[in-house]
Scaffold this motif. Structure first.
Motif, short mmCIF file in Angstrom:
data_model
loop_
_atom_site.label_atom_id
_atom_site.label_comp_id
_atom_site.label_asym_id
_atom_site.label_seq_id
_atom_site.Cartn_x
_atom_site.Cartn_y
_atom_site.Cartn_z
N GLN A 239 0.93 -1.11 -0.09
CA GLN A 239 -0.14 0.10 0.21
C GLN A 239 0.78 1.35 0.12
O GLN A 239 0.36 2.45 -0.59
N THR A 240 1.94 1.20 0.71
CA THR A 240 2.81 2.70 0.86
C THR A 240 3.19 2.94 -0.59
O THR A 240 3.23 3.94 -0.93
N PRO A 241 4.03 2.02 -1.10
CA PRO A 241 4.54 2.58 -2.36
C PRO A 241 3.41 2.80 -3.49
O PRO A 241 3.47 3.76 -4.35
N LEU A 242 2.44 1.94 -3.66
CA LEU A 242 1.25 2.06 -4.59
C LEU A 242 0.79 3.60 -4.12
O LEU A 242 0.31 4.24 -5.15
N THR A 243 0.36 3.93 -3.02
CA THR A 243 -0.15 5.16 -2.58
C THR A 243 0.69 6.35 -3.19
O THR A 243 0.29 7.36 -3.61
N SER A 244 1.95 6.06 -3.04
CA SER A 244 3.06 7.15 -3.31
C SER A 244 3.01 7.24 -5.08
O SER A 244 3.08 8.50 -5.40
N ILE A 245 3.06 5.99 -5.58
CA ILE A 245 3.17 5.97 -7.07
C ILE A 245 1.76 6.87 -7.50
O ILE A 245 1.75 7.70 -8.63
N GLN A 246 0.54 6.42 -7.05
CA GLN A 246 -0.72 7.06 -7.45
C GLN A 246 -0.60 8.58 -7.46
O GLN A 246 -0.98 9.32 -8.11
N GLY A 247 -0.13 8.99 -6.03
CA GLY A 247 -0.36 10.48 -5.78
C GLY A 247 0.82 11.19 -6.81
O GLY A 247 0.13 12.32 -7.40
N PHE A 248 1.82 10.72 -7.00
CA PHE A 248 2.84 11.59 -7.77
C PHE A 248 2.59 11.39 -9.24
O PHE A 248 2.67 12.33 -9.96
N ALA A 249 1.80 10.22 -9.61
CA ALA A 249 1.39 10.08 -11.02
C ALA A 249 0.26 11.22 -11.34
O ALA A 249 0.22 11.71 -12.52
N ASN A 250 -0.52 11.37 -10.38
CA ASN A 250 -1.73 12.33 -10.51
C ASN A 250 -1.06 13.83 -10.54
O ASN A 250 -1.63 14.69 -11.35
#
Length: 457
Positions: A239-250
């Motif tokens: 969840q931690t890296p996925l959240t980071s990836i989604q946030g910065f992708a947006n």
């Protein structure tokens, strides 16, 4: 018959009926033969007695004596002679008629023994008494004796059957009840209740079966707890890296972002994607190592060369923190039989961990030696160290000490190390002290190496 209880009852009933039938038939046949043998002896004795009474002319009331003897011995005695004719004594039911006696008198020259209706035994002889021919015919009904024996046998068998049935029902209940409890416990276990247990008092087969069930239930409970923790840990790790990836992708969707920020955010996404890739790779490797049918690719190779190779791959990481890696090379070359690729991962993971948890300017010392029974590799650092509580959990998957959470990693590296060493039938010891450092000591058996060395000579 679905239940084992009904099967036991049915089996007991069939066994009892079959065994009692055979035993009853054999015993009654033997008793019948014994009764008939005894009666035949009595008939011969009676015949001789009657002959002696008739021959003694001084005896008065001869007929009364013979009749009394016949009645007391429950026999039918019939005599026939030309001088005295037909005389019957005892039970008149079995006495032959005068015509029958006359016919037997005329036709009989020798002793005669025969049966009537399978129950009445008869014995007849023609005797010369006081110059006259007498035919003496003695009979006895054996049905009463045989019936008494049969009734006694039936009574005994009935008592045995009743007593045996009661005892068997008690024993069957003792056997079936634990099995019933075990069946109910298995149902509970299949419904997810891993805390269910059954009594296992004693050392019989059922108690051992209950012990096996309790051990299985404990293992399943532990596995379920591990599974739940694994799911929780892996969810957190993903969840931690996925959240980071989604946030910065947006954020990157915005067109007016400066180039420097785009590069920065893209690097963060790349870093977290690599974390996910590493996590997935380690999980796959652990899954493969957990499979019982896994086979090691064993080769005989130089452990010193392998360690030098691993150290060279970790030097850049160590130099970034100004950490010195000292390899105290043994005087003689050390060869080992093992899976070279997997053991290389063991040294890589341990040294990489030592670098991660050692502060700048620290020292990592590597030694190896060959003993009589094993090869010992020691990797010691001057890092943050661990408490006894942490050491006891260090090989658990996803386990990481709270103060080490800020260090890059996913808590699977040492679990992989432990699995690989176990596959080589080796052992890992950890000596650690908080704020002093940690020493990983890996011991690998060399029985197979000795055999290979002998074959090479």
């Amino acid at each position: 018959m679905k239940s084992i209880y009904s099967k036991l009852i049915f089996g007991f009933f069939i066994t009892i009926v079959a065994s009692f039938s055979v035993a009853g038939f054999v015993s009654l046949r033997l008793n019948d033969q014994q009764i008939e043998s005894t009666v035949e002896e009595d008939l011969i004795t009676t015949n001789d007695y009657v002959s002696k009474v008739i021959s003694n002319i001084n005896i008065e009331n001869r007929d009364d004596i013979i009749d009394l003897y016949a009645k007391s011995s429950e026999m039918a005695i019939t005599c026939y002679s030309n001088s005295e004719g037909y005389v019957a004594y005892g039970n008149k039911k079995y006495n032959p008629t005068p015509e029958q006696m006359m016919a037997m008198f005329k036709s009989t020259n020798n002793e005669l023994s025969f049966k009537h209706h399978n129950e009445v035994l008869a014995y007849g002889t023609k005797n010369m008494i006081n110059g006259q021919e007498y035919y003496i015919y003695v009979q006895k009904d054996t049905s009463g004796q045989k019936s008494a024996i049969a009734n006694s046998a039936i009574l005994i068998l009935g008592c045995v059957f009743l007593t045996g049935s009661i005892v068997f029902l008690v024993i069957a209940d003792i056997i079936v009840k634990p099995l019933t409890r075990l069946t109910n416990a298995i149902k509970e276990l299949s419904n997810g209740n891993y805390n269910v247990r059954v009594d296992n008092v004693g050392q019989d087969e059922i108690s051992k079966l209950n012990q096996g069930f309790n051990q299985m239930a404990r293992q399943l409970a532990k596995q379920d707890e591990t599974r739940q923790k694994f799911i929780s840990d892996i969810s957190h790790e993903f969840q931690t890296p996925l959240t980071s990836i989604q946030g910065f992708a947006n954020i990157l969707k915005e067109e007016d972002l400066p180039k420097e920020q785009r590069v920065k955010y893209a690097n963060i996404i790349l870093y977290n994607s690599k974390r996910l890739s590493s996590l997935a790779k380690n999980m796959l490797q652990l899954t493969l190592l957990d499979r019982e049918e896994i086979e090691l690719e064993l080769t005989n190779y130089s452990l010193v060369e392998q360690m030098n190779r691993v150290i060279s791959t970790q030097e850049n990481q160590a130099m970034e923190k100004n950490i010195e890696i000292v390899f105290e090379m043994p005087k003689k070359e050390i060869f080992i039989e093992g899976d070279e690729q997997r053991l290389e991962q063991v040294w890589t993971n341990i040294i990489s961990n030592a670098i991660k948890y050692t502060n700048e300017g620290g020292l990592i010392t590597i030694t190896m030696k060959k003993n009589s029974k094993d090869i010992e590799v020691s990797i010691e650092d001057t890092g943050i160290g661990m408490s006894k509580e942490v050491v006891s959990h260090i090989f658990e998957r996803f386990y990481r000490e709270d103060k080490a959470r800020n260090v890059e990693g996913n808590g699977l590296g040492l679990a992989i190390v432990k699995s690989i060493v176990d596959l080589h039938h080796g052992k890992i010891d950890i000596l650690s002290q908080v704020d002093v450092g940690t020493n990983f000591i890996v011991r690998l058996p060399i029985e197979k190496q000795k055999l290979i060395e002998r074959l090479k000579r």
